[in-house]
Write a protein that holds these residues in place. Sequence first.
Motif, mmCIF file in Angstrom:
data_model
loop_
_atom_site.group_PDB
_atom_site.id
_atom_site.type_symbol
_atom_site.label_atom_id
_atom_site.label_comp_id
_atom_site.label_asym_id
_atom_site.label_seq_id
_atom_site.Cartn_x
_atom_site.Cartn_y
_atom_site.Cartn_z
ATOM 1 N N ALA A 63 1.944 34.901 34.792
ATOM 2 C CA ALA A 63 2.576 36.177 35.135
ATOM 3 C C ALA A 63 4.095 36.110 35.029
ATOM 4 C CB ALA A 63 2.175 36.584 36.549
ATOM 5 N N GLU A 64 4.670 37.234 34.629
ATOM 6 C CA GLU A 64 6.114 37.447 34.665
ATOM 7 C C GLU A 64 6.406 38.344 35.864
ATOM 8 O OE1 GLU A 64 8.387 36.553 32.202
ATOM 9 O OE2 GLU A 64 7.105 35.981 30.524
ATOM 10 N N PHE A 65 7.478 38.050 36.599
ATOM 11 C CA PHE A 65 7.844 38.855 37.754
ATOM 12 C C PHE A 65 9.143 39.612 37.486
ATOM 13 C CE2 PHE A 65 4.868 35.939 39.521
ATOM 14 C CZ PHE A 65 4.297 36.583 40.611
ATOM 15 N N VAL A 66 9.207 40.817 38.019
ATOM 16 C CA VAL A 66 10.404 41.651 37.916
ATOM 17 C C VAL A 66 10.789 42.081 39.323
ATOM 18 C CG1 VAL A 66 11.305 43.878 37.136
ATOM 19 C CG2 VAL A 66 9.902 42.495 35.602
ATOM 20 N N ILE A 67 12.040 41.856 39.705
ATOM 21 C CA ILE A 67 12.535 42.299 41.008
ATOM 22 C C ILE A 67 13.114 43.695 40.853
ATOM 23 C CG2 ILE A 67 14.262 41.898 42.810
ATOM 24 C CD1 ILE A 67 13.844 38.928 42.422
ATOM 25 N N ASN A 68 12.583 44.626 41.628
ATOM 26 C CA ASN A 68 12.961 46.031 41.523
ATOM 27 C C ASN A 68 13.520 46.525 42.864
ATOM 28 O OD1 ASN A 68 13.130 48.628 40.347
ATOM 29 N ND2 ASN A 68 11.192 49.204 41.299
ATOM 30 N N ALA A 69 14.360 47.557 42.768
ATOM 31 C CA ALA A 69 14.920 48.238 43.947
ATOM 32 C C ALA A 69 15.711 47.287 44.839
ATOM 33 C CB ALA A 69 13.814 48.940 44.742
ATOM 34 N N ILE A 70 16.481 46.412 44.208
ATOM 35 C CA ILE A 70 17.296 45.478 44.987
ATOM 36 C C ILE A 70 18.603 46.146 45.402
ATOM 37 C CG2 ILE A 70 18.479 44.486 42.966
ATOM 38 C CD1 ILE A 70 18.291 41.755 44.397
ATOM 39 N N ASN A 71 19.042 45.833 46.589
ATOM 40 C CA ASN A 71 20.363 46.253 47.069
ATOM 41 C C ASN A 71 21.257 45.020 47.036
ATOM 42 O OD1 ASN A 71 22.657 47.017 48.424
ATOM 43 N ND2 ASN A 71 21.599 47.963 50.156
ATOM 44 N N PRO A 72 22.173 44.940 46.076
ATOM 45 C CA PRO A 72 22.983 43.728 45.923
ATOM 46 C C PRO A 72 23.815 43.391 47.168
ATOM 47 C CG PRO A 72 23.185 45.148 43.998
ATOM 48 C CD PRO A 72 22.482 45.945 45.052
ATOM 49 N N ARG A 73 24.063 44.417 48.013
ATOM 50 C CA ARG A 73 24.885 44.171 49.204
ATOM 51 C C ARG A 73 24.059 43.691 50.397
ATOM 52 N NH1 ARG A 73 27.156 49.258 47.501
ATOM 53 N NH2 ARG A 73 29.201 48.950 46.537
ATOM 54 N N ALA A 74 22.745 43.767 50.286
ATOM 55 C CA ALA A 74 21.891 43.380 51.406
ATOM 56 C C ALA A 74 21.616 41.882 51.348
ATOM 57 C CB ALA A 74 20.591 44.168 51.374
ATOM 58 N N LYS A 75 22.016 41.165 52.401
ATOM 59 C CA LYS A 75 21.859 39.716 52.427
ATOM 60 C C LYS A 75 20.391 39.319 52.327
ATOM 61 C CE LYS A 75 23.084 35.592 55.084
ATOM 62 N NZ LYS A 75 23.767 35.073 56.319
ATOM 63 N N GLN A 76 19.518 40.071 53.030
ATOM 64 C CA GLN A 76 18.091 39.746 52.995
ATOM 65 C C GLN A 76 17.539 39.871 51.578
ATOM 66 O OE1 GLN A 76 15.518 42.503 54.964
ATOM 67 N NE2 GLN A 76 13.659 41.325 54.538
ATOM 68 N N HIS A 77 17.983 40.893 50.844
ATOM 69 C CA HIS A 77 17.521 41.075 49.480
ATOM 70 C C HIS A 77 17.946 39.899 48.601
ATOM 71 C CE1 HIS A 77 16.491 45.646 49.183
ATOM 72 N NE2 HIS A 77 16.012 45.091 50.287
ATOM 73 N N ALA A 78 19.189 39.497 48.737
ATOM 74 C CA ALA A 78 19.694 38.383 47.933
ATOM 75 C C ALA A 78 18.941 37.088 48.260
ATOM 76 C CB ALA A 78 21.192 38.200 48.169
ATOM 77 N N THR A 79 18.690 36.858 49.554
ATOM 78 C CA THR A 79 17.978 35.649 49.975
ATOM 79 C C THR A 79 16.543 35.651 49.460
ATOM 80 O OG1 THR A 79 19.339 35.499 51.968
ATOM 81 C CG2 THR A 79 17.251 34.288 51.963
ATOM 82 N N THR A 80 15.875 36.805 49.597
ATOM 83 C CA THR A 80 14.487 36.909 49.143
ATOM 84 C C THR A 80 14.394 36.773 47.633
ATOM 85 O OG1 THR A 80 13.987 38.371 51.012
ATOM 86 C CG2 THR A 80 12.414 38.340 49.194
ATOM 87 N N ALA A 81 15.328 37.389 46.918
ATOM 88 C CA ALA A 81 15.331 37.285 45.456
ATOM 89 C C ALA A 81 15.497 35.836 45.018
ATOM 90 C CB ALA A 81 16.448 38.153 44.876
ATOM 91 N N GLN A 82 16.371 35.108 45.693
ATOM 92 C CA GLN A 82 16.580 33.703 45.362
ATOM 93 C C GLN A 82 15.322 32.885 45.610
ATOM 94 O OE1 GLN A 82 19.309 32.570 43.873
ATOM 95 N NE2 GLN A 82 18.397 30.520 43.718
ATOM 96 N N ARG A 83 14.642 33.180 46.713
ATOM 97 C CA ARG A 83 13.406 32.461 47.020
ATOM 98 C C ARG A 83 12.327 32.765 45.986
ATOM 99 N NH1 ARG A 83 9.075 33.942 50.265
ATOM 100 N NH2 ARG A 83 10.218 35.725 51.092
ATOM 101 N N LEU A 84 12.234 34.022 45.566
ATOM 102 C CA LEU A 84 11.250 34.396 44.555
ATOM 103 C C LEU A 84 11.519 33.683 43.235
ATOM 104 C CD1 LEU A 84 11.001 38.234 45.254
ATOM 105 C CD2 LEU A 84 9.206 36.536 45.633
ATOM 106 N N MET A 85 12.797 33.538 42.893
ATOM 107 C CA MET A 85 13.150 32.884 41.640
ATOM 108 C C MET A 85 12.827 31.392 41.666
ATOM 109 S SD MET A 85 16.702 34.823 40.600
ATOM 110 C CE MET A 85 16.768 34.125 38.956
ATOM 111 N N GLN A 86 12.790 30.818 42.861
ATOM 112 C CA GLN A 86 12.413 29.409 42.989
ATOM 113 C C GLN A 86 10.905 29.210 42.862
ATOM 114 O OE1 GLN A 86 14.091 28.450 46.788
ATOM 115 N NE2 GLN A 86 16.167 28.167 46.001
ATOM 116 N N GLN A 87 10.133 30.260 43.195
ATOM 117 C CA GLN A 87 8.680 30.157 43.211
ATOM 118 C C GLN A 87 8.013 30.666 41.935
ATOM 119 O OE1 GLN A 87 8.163 32.415 46.935
ATOM 120 N NE2 GLN A 87 7.196 30.589 47.784
#
Length: 251
Positions: free
Chosen positions: A173-197
């Motif tokens: 599978a390919e994953f796409v992160i959608n509806a991210i808020n670049p200013r939201a710390k939680q979004h940035a942290t979660t996106a980073q974790r997803l990219m590691q997995q």
Amino acid sequence: MIVTVANHKGGVGKTSLAAHLAFRAAERGNKVLAVDFDAQGNLTGTLADRGKALKADGAERLFLADGVPVPMQGVDPNIHVLPATAALNATDRGQLSQAFTAIGHLKTLNKEFSVIVIDTAPAIGLRLTAALAASQRLVIPLQPESYAVDGVASLLAEAVSISEHMNPNLAPAEFVINAINPRAKQHATTAQRLMQQFKVRTPHLRRAIAVADALAAKRPVWRNPSNSAVANEWAVLCDELLDEFGVVDWT
């Protein structure tokens, strides 16, 4: 090339991504078939005339043995659609043999259409089985919220099982992160974790009303650019995915 866009959770941008992939592949000069397996019919409403769709062969006919359904013309000359109907809700209660019928019909249609994009319902069932068993690619859109990844494990397990037992041509599978808020710390942290997995494609797509506005006008966001930065993100991402999938640009 047959591409399935799936996620068990609704509201993550699944239909938006499926529609934009169809638009972009069509702009590259490919003959595209959009298959709407979600009875809500949002992909149908974006890519086709809903009134005409009521009289057309619906996507549920893929599961019937009385012949390959005839797609209807979409809003773009290079796009045709097998629209969603209420009858799709009963499909998941069918027999596995019906999934094999749908797989055969999709492969027959793939001889006529160089790209097929399937938008699935947010559930595991016969429709998802048929879609994954016919596809070479799976794209999973995610919002960067902790709860948004719930259910992904079961979807991936289903994809792995189908690739092992029914369709060895289905790529990871390919994953796409959608509806991210670049200013939201939680979004940035979660996106980073997803990219590691997972194998996550970039750019990440920011939250923007411009996407909904464009699709309401039956256009991709880059043809209705109220937000040029968002329009560019979607165009780049779709090109990245289509290039990875080997979809030719004939223009």
